[in-house]
Design a protein around this motif. Structure first.
Motif, PDB file in Angstrom:
ATOM      1  N   ALA A 149      -6.960   0.654   2.614  1.00 33.96           N
ATOM      2  CA  ALA A 149      -6.268  -0.428   1.911  1.00 33.96           C
ATOM      3  C   ALA A 149      -6.040  -1.644   2.791  1.00 33.96           C
ATOM      4  CB  ALA A 149      -4.937   0.087   1.369  1.00 33.96           C
ATOM      5  N   ASP A 150      -5.913  -1.463   4.096  1.00 35.86           N
ATOM      6  CA  ASP A 150      -5.662  -2.612   4.968  1.00 35.86           C
ATOM      7  C   ASP A 150      -6.903  -3.460   5.191  1.00 35.86           C
ATOM      8  OD1 ASP A 150      -7.072  -0.850   6.552  1.00 35.86           O
ATOM      9  OD2 ASP A 150      -5.730  -0.997   8.282  1.00 35.86           O
ATOM     10  N   ALA A 151      -8.064  -2.967   4.746  1.00 35.09           N
ATOM     11  CA  ALA A 151      -9.302  -3.745   4.879  1.00 35.09           C
ATOM     12  C   ALA A 151      -9.608  -4.553   3.625  1.00 35.09           C
ATOM     13  CB  ALA A 151     -10.467  -2.812   5.192  1.00 35.09           C
ATOM     14  N   VAL A 152      -8.805  -4.395   2.580  1.00 36.40           N
ATOM     15  CA  VAL A 152      -9.014  -5.139   1.339  1.00 36.40           C
ATOM     16  C   VAL A 152      -8.606  -6.593   1.557  1.00 36.40           C
ATOM     17  CG1 VAL A 152      -8.355  -5.346  -1.081  1.00 36.40           C
ATOM     18  CG2 VAL A 152      -8.646  -3.086  -0.050  1.00 36.40           C
ATOM     19  N   LEU A 153      -9.459  -7.507   1.139  1.00 32.72           N
ATOM     20  CA  LEU A 153      -9.187  -8.923   1.357  1.00 32.72           C
ATOM     21  C   LEU A 153      -7.960  -9.381   0.581  1.00 32.72           C
ATOM     22  CD1 LEU A 153     -12.820 -10.356   1.133  1.00 32.72           C
ATOM     23  CD2 LEU A 153     -11.474  -9.945   3.207  1.00 32.72           C
ATOM     24  N   PRO A 154      -7.169 -10.303   1.164  1.00 33.18           N
ATOM     25  CA  PRO A 154      -6.016 -10.852   0.439  1.00 33.18           C
ATOM     26  C   PRO A 154      -6.448 -11.481  -0.876  1.00 33.18           C
ATOM     27  CG  PRO A 154      -5.961 -11.499   2.758  1.00 33.18           C
ATOM     28  CD  PRO A 154      -7.294 -10.855   2.527  1.00 33.18           C
ATOM     29  N   GLY A 155      -5.664 -11.292  -1.908  1.00 36.65           N
ATOM     30  CA  GLY A 155      -5.987 -11.858  -3.213  1.00 36.65           C
ATOM     31  C   GLY A 155      -6.858 -10.977  -4.071  1.00 36.65           C
ATOM     32  N   THR A 156      -7.311  -9.837  -3.517  1.00 33.00           N
ATOM     33  CA  THR A 156      -8.117  -8.904  -4.312  1.00 33.00           C
ATOM     34  C   THR A 156      -7.304  -8.399  -5.497  1.00 33.00           C
ATOM     35  OG1 THR A 156      -9.371  -8.213  -2.375  1.00 33.00           O
ATOM     36  CG2 THR A 156      -9.373  -6.722  -4.264  1.00 33.00           C
ATOM     37  N   VAL A 157      -7.937  -8.361  -6.662  1.00 34.08           N
ATOM     38  CA  VAL A 157      -7.250  -7.919  -7.870  1.00 34.08           C
ATOM     39  C   VAL A 157      -6.878  -6.445  -7.738  1.00 34.08           C
ATOM     40  CG1 VAL A 157      -7.439  -7.595 -10.358  1.00 34.08           C
ATOM     41  CG2 VAL A 157      -8.462  -9.604  -9.279  1.00 34.08           C
ATOM     42  N   THR A 158      -5.625  -6.134  -7.972  1.00 28.59           N
ATOM     43  CA  THR A 158      -5.184  -4.744  -7.942  1.00 28.59           C
ATOM     44  C   THR A 158      -4.887  -4.276  -9.356  1.00 28.59           C
ATOM     45  OG1 THR A 158      -2.916  -5.476  -7.562  1.00 28.59           O
ATOM     46  CG2 THR A 158      -4.229  -4.897  -5.619  1.00 28.59           C
ATOM     47  N   ARG A 159      -4.964  -2.993  -9.545  1.00 33.01           N
ATOM     48  CA  ARG A 159      -4.799  -2.453 -10.876  1.00 33.01           C
ATOM     49  C   ARG A 159      -3.331  -2.171 -11.200  1.00 33.01           C
ATOM     50  NH1 ARG A 159      -8.342   2.640 -12.257  1.00 33.01           N
ATOM     51  NH2 ARG A 159      -6.963   3.649 -10.778  1.00 33.01           N
ATOM     52  N   ARG A 160      -2.646  -1.512 -10.290  1.00 34.11           N
ATOM     53  CA  ARG A 160      -1.263  -1.126 -10.549  1.00 34.11           C
ATOM     54  C   ARG A 160      -0.641  -0.627  -9.253  1.00 34.11           C
ATOM     55  NH1 ARG A 160      -4.505   3.010 -12.008  1.00 34.11           N
ATOM     56  NH2 ARG A 160      -4.048   5.058 -11.118  1.00 34.11           N
ATOM     57  N   GLU A 161       0.659  -0.479  -9.287  1.00 36.61           N
ATOM     58  CA  GLU A 161       1.328   0.140  -8.159  1.00 36.61           C
ATOM     59  C   GLU A 161       1.045   1.640  -8.149  1.00 36.61           C
ATOM     60  OE1 GLU A 161       5.437  -0.678  -7.895  1.00 36.61           O
ATOM     61  OE2 GLU A 161       5.172  -2.840  -7.652  1.00 36.61           O
ATOM     62  N   LEU A 162       0.968   2.199  -6.962  1.00 33.76           N
ATOM     63  CA  LEU A 162       0.802   3.641  -6.827  1.00 33.76           C
ATOM     64  C   LEU A 162       2.155   4.309  -7.027  1.00 33.76           C
ATOM     65  CD1 LEU A 162      -1.515   4.029  -3.701  1.00 33.76           C
ATOM     66  CD2 LEU A 162      -2.036   4.788  -6.018  1.00 33.76           C
ATOM     67  N   ALA A 163       2.208   5.274  -7.909  1.00 31.00           N
ATOM     68  CA  ALA A 163       3.434   6.053  -8.072  1.00 31.00           C
ATOM     69  C   ALA A 163       3.684   6.852  -6.800  1.00 31.00           C
ATOM     70  CB  ALA A 163       3.297   6.989  -9.264  1.00 31.00           C
ATOM     71  N   PRO A 164       4.936   7.077  -6.444  1.00 28.25           N
ATOM     72  CA  PRO A 164       5.232   7.861  -5.235  1.00 28.25           C
ATOM     73  C   PRO A 164       4.535   9.215  -5.223  1.00 28.25           C
ATOM     74  CG  PRO A 164       7.219   6.792  -6.033  1.00 28.25           C
ATOM     75  CD  PRO A 164       6.160   6.549  -7.072  1.00 28.25           C
TER      76      PRO A 164
END
Length: 202
Positions: A149-164
């Motif tokens: 996840a830390d290699a994903v470029l800033p501004g990349t479209v995300t789908r949703r928050e990860l549930a705990p």
């Protein structure tokens, strides 16, 4: 190459068909370079095809990448290096997909590297875990590609928050398979594979 030629043996190529049924169509997508036919291309194979063995030219098949999503598969197929193989999983691998994958793993050189690229979410890591189990059964190990996840470029479209609970299960999967970098980089957001820039493993 005609699909019927694949019923018993795959000659000279460094890709093979993977069987998975979806929406009444068989997503048996293969991207390959045929040594015998001097051909680059892609083909699909129907439900009745059974792959029993594979022969791989020593100069090819040094890198095998499985890809979860069709859009990314097509992008990676268009960029495929000569020594690489790219296979579409069609989401969660089916039993027939796994059987075909095992045949191919047996044919690969011991030095070949195995990678998987999927969504950075629970489903993506579950798929990777299934493929890692196939590799383990053949005495091989699977690496992840593009799932930090830390290699994903800033501004990349995300789908949703990860549930705990999803995050905890992803961390358990990473611990099981030794994917420490992916575990350490896991954030609070799920990221779709299609939103990331396509690139081949080194």
């Amino acid at each position: 190459m005609h699909p019927l030629d694949l019923a018993n043996h795959v000659h000279g190529d460094h890709l093979f068909a993977l069987l998975k049924k979806s929406a009444e169509q068989w997503n048996t997508l293969v991207n390959f370079r045929s040594v015998d036919l001097a051909l680059d291309g892609q083909f699909s194979v129907g439900a009745n095809t059974v792959i029993r063995s594979v022969q791989i030219d020593p100069g090819f098949g040094q890198r095998l990448l499985t890809v979860e999503n069709l859009t990314t598969f097509n992008e990676m197929a268009g960029q495929r290096p000569d020594d690489a193989i790219v296979i579409y999983t069609g989401g969660m691998p089916s039993p027939s997909w796994k059987r075909a994958y095992a045949v191919f793993l047996k044919a690969l050189a011991p030095t070949a590297t195995l990678h998987h690229w999927g969504d950075i979410d629970l489903g993506g890591f579950r798929i990777a875990s299934h493929i890692a189990k196939c590799c383990e059964q053949e005495g091989r190990s699977l690496r992840l590609h593009g799932m930090r996840a830390d290699a994903v470029l800033p501004g990349t479209v995300t789908r949703r928050e990860l549930a705990p609970s999803a995050r905890r299960e992803i961390l358990r999967v990473c611990e099981r398979w030794g994917w420490g970098e992916e575990a350490a980089a896991l954030g609070a957001l799920a990221v779709e594979q299609e939103a990331m820039e396509p690139c081949w493993p080194e």
